[in-house]
Motif scaffolding. Structure first.
Motif, PDB file in Angstrom:
ATOM      1  N   MET A   1      30.019   0.375 -34.959  1.00  0.00           N
ATOM      2  CA  MET A   1      29.393   1.316 -34.033  1.00  0.00           C
ATOM      3  C   MET A   1      30.084   1.243 -32.674  1.00  0.00           C
ATOM      4  O   MET A   1      30.429   0.164 -32.203  1.00  0.00           O
ATOM      5  CB  MET A   1      27.905   1.004 -33.880  1.00  0.00           C
ATOM      6  N   SER A   2      30.284   2.394 -32.048  1.00  0.00           N
ATOM      7  CA  SER A   2      30.993   2.452 -30.773  1.00  0.00           C
ATOM      8  C   SER A   2      30.160   1.876 -29.627  1.00  0.00           C
ATOM      9  O   SER A   2      28.929   1.934 -29.639  1.00  0.00           O
ATOM     10  CB  SER A   2      31.352   3.906 -30.435  1.00  0.00           C
ATOM     11  N   ILE A   3      30.853   1.352 -28.634  1.00  0.00           N
ATOM     12  CA  ILE A   3      30.220   0.895 -27.403  1.00  0.00           C
ATOM     13  C   ILE A   3      29.906   2.126 -26.558  1.00  0.00           C
ATOM     14  O   ILE A   3      30.800   2.884 -26.199  1.00  0.00           O
ATOM     15  CB  ILE A   3      31.144  -0.050 -26.628  1.00  0.00           C
ATOM     16  N   GLN A  25      39.756   5.215 -27.173  1.00  0.00           N
ATOM     17  CA  GLN A  25      39.591   3.933 -27.856  1.00  0.00           C
ATOM     18  C   GLN A  25      38.719   4.113 -29.101  1.00  0.00           C
ATOM     19  O   GLN A  25      37.697   4.800 -29.052  1.00  0.00           O
ATOM     20  CB  GLN A  25      38.931   2.911 -26.924  1.00  0.00           C
ATOM     21  N   PRO A  26      39.080   3.494 -30.204  1.00  0.00           N
ATOM     22  CA  PRO A  26      38.317   3.693 -31.437  1.00  0.00           C
ATOM     23  C   PRO A  26      36.904   3.113 -31.413  1.00  0.00           C
ATOM     24  O   PRO A  26      36.047   3.533 -32.188  1.00  0.00           O
ATOM     25  CB  PRO A  26      39.175   2.989 -32.502  1.00  0.00           C
ATOM     26  N   ASP A  27      36.658   2.173 -30.508  1.00  0.00           N
ATOM     27  CA  ASP A  27      35.370   1.484 -30.491  1.00  0.00           C
ATOM     28  C   ASP A  27      34.536   1.791 -29.246  1.00  0.00           C
ATOM     29  O   ASP A  27      33.539   1.125 -28.983  1.00  0.00           O
ATOM     30  CB  ASP A  27      35.581  -0.025 -30.592  1.00  0.00           C
ATOM     31  N   ILE A  28      34.944   2.805 -28.445  1.00  0.00           N
ATOM     32  CA  ILE A  28      34.233   3.137 -27.212  1.00  0.00           C
ATOM     33  C   ILE A  28      33.952   4.634 -27.164  1.00  0.00           C
ATOM     34  O   ILE A  28      34.800   5.438 -27.528  1.00  0.00           O
ATOM     35  CB  ILE A  28      35.045   2.726 -25.967  1.00  0.00           C
ATOM     36  N   ARG A 119      34.689  -3.789 -23.102  1.00  0.00           N
ATOM     37  CA  ARG A 119      34.428  -4.631 -24.280  1.00  0.00           C
ATOM     38  C   ARG A 119      33.871  -5.996 -23.873  1.00  0.00           C
ATOM     39  O   ARG A 119      32.956  -6.517 -24.519  1.00  0.00           O
ATOM     40  CB  ARG A 119      35.718  -4.809 -25.083  1.00  0.00           C
ATOM     41  N   HIS A 122      30.270  -5.722 -22.882  1.00  0.00           N
ATOM     42  CA  HIS A 122      29.430  -5.483 -24.060  1.00  0.00           C
ATOM     43  C   HIS A 122      29.141  -6.770 -24.816  1.00  0.00           C
ATOM     44  O   HIS A 122      28.016  -6.986 -25.287  1.00  0.00           O
ATOM     45  CB  HIS A 122      30.117  -4.478 -24.986  1.00  0.00           C
ATOM     46  N   ARG A 123      30.135  -7.646 -24.905  1.00  0.00           N
ATOM     47  CA  ARG A 123      29.917  -8.895 -25.656  1.00  0.00           C
ATOM     48  C   ARG A 123      29.401 -10.026 -24.778  1.00  0.00           C
ATOM     49  O   ARG A 123      29.239 -11.158 -25.240  1.00  0.00           O
ATOM     50  CB  ARG A 123      31.204  -9.318 -26.368  1.00  0.00           C
TER      51      ARG A 123
END
Length: 217
Positions: A1-3, A25-28, A119, A122-123
């Motif tokens: 799932m995207s951020i 970005q693939p994840d944002i 990123r 987020h983590r």
């Protein structure tokens, strides 16, 4: 799932550029934009994005006030705020740090660092540009250094971790520098936060500079 990211900046061209970088970005994914501080707070509270990327200087409410409203002490469910800044706004950044920001990036930092800052926030592993860490915290550390100590003293290893964080090192860099595992670093960071009553790595860095645990030379 995207951020899921909220962008807050009063310049439409800047927001457009940031959106292009992050959406590539693939994840944002950018889920909302705001042109001033009031809009930013309203959108953030309504949408609960994973990360809020907030400019320091905005109309109606500036980035410091936005940060305090979304992530400051006493906020029941704080959001993760990354402040976008330039060197001529150092004092504003320091205020945002005290307001609960978990990261700082420069507007000209480039797409790689910008995405990594999102990123990291987020983590829960806040990213601060090393140049900001050194210039800002050295400059604004108070003259009365080393006078305030934690209720529970830090171990020698914890002090080493604190000094590394204050110099802008990531957890992985701290692990390599001290020849310990990444999980051990994370455990130390958690213990340091508990002992000092701090919420994140940015506050650890500020505490270290304020209380003389880093050589300013």
């Amino acid at each position: 799932m995207s951020i899921r990211v909220l962008l807050a900046d009063d310049q439409a061209l800047v927001r457009s550029g940031l959106r292009m970088i992050l959406d590539a970005q693939p994840d944002i994914a950018v889920v909302a934009e705001a042109a001033d501080g009031v809009e930013a707070i309203e959108a953030a509270r309504r949408l609960r994005p994973d990360v809020c990327l907030v400019d320091v200087r905005m109309p109606r409410l500036d980035g410091i006030e936005v940060t305090r409203a979304l992530a400051g002490p006493g906020v029941p469910e704080p959001l993760k705020v990354v402040v976008v800044t330039t060197f001529d706004l150092d004092e504003y950044v320091y205020g945002a740090l005290r307001g609960g920001a978990v990261g700082f990036v420069l507007k000209d930092a480039g797409p790689v660092l910008l995405a990594e800052a999102v990123r990291a926030a987020h983590r829960g592993d806040a990213l601060v540009s090393p140049s900001i860490t050194l210039r800002l915290l050295q400059r604004l550390a108070p003259a009365a250094r080393g006078t305030d100590r934690p209720g529970r003293p830090l171990s020698d290893r914890e002090r080493e971790v604190v000094r590394a964080i204050a110099r802008g090192r990531t957890n992985r860099e701290v692990a390599a520098e001290l020849f310990i595992s990444l999980s051990t670093v994370k455990s130390h960071v958690s213990g340091i936060q508990t002992k000092l009553g701090l919420r994140n790595r940015v506050e650890i860095a500020a505490w270290a500079w304020e209380h003389g645990h880093v050589d300013p030379s």
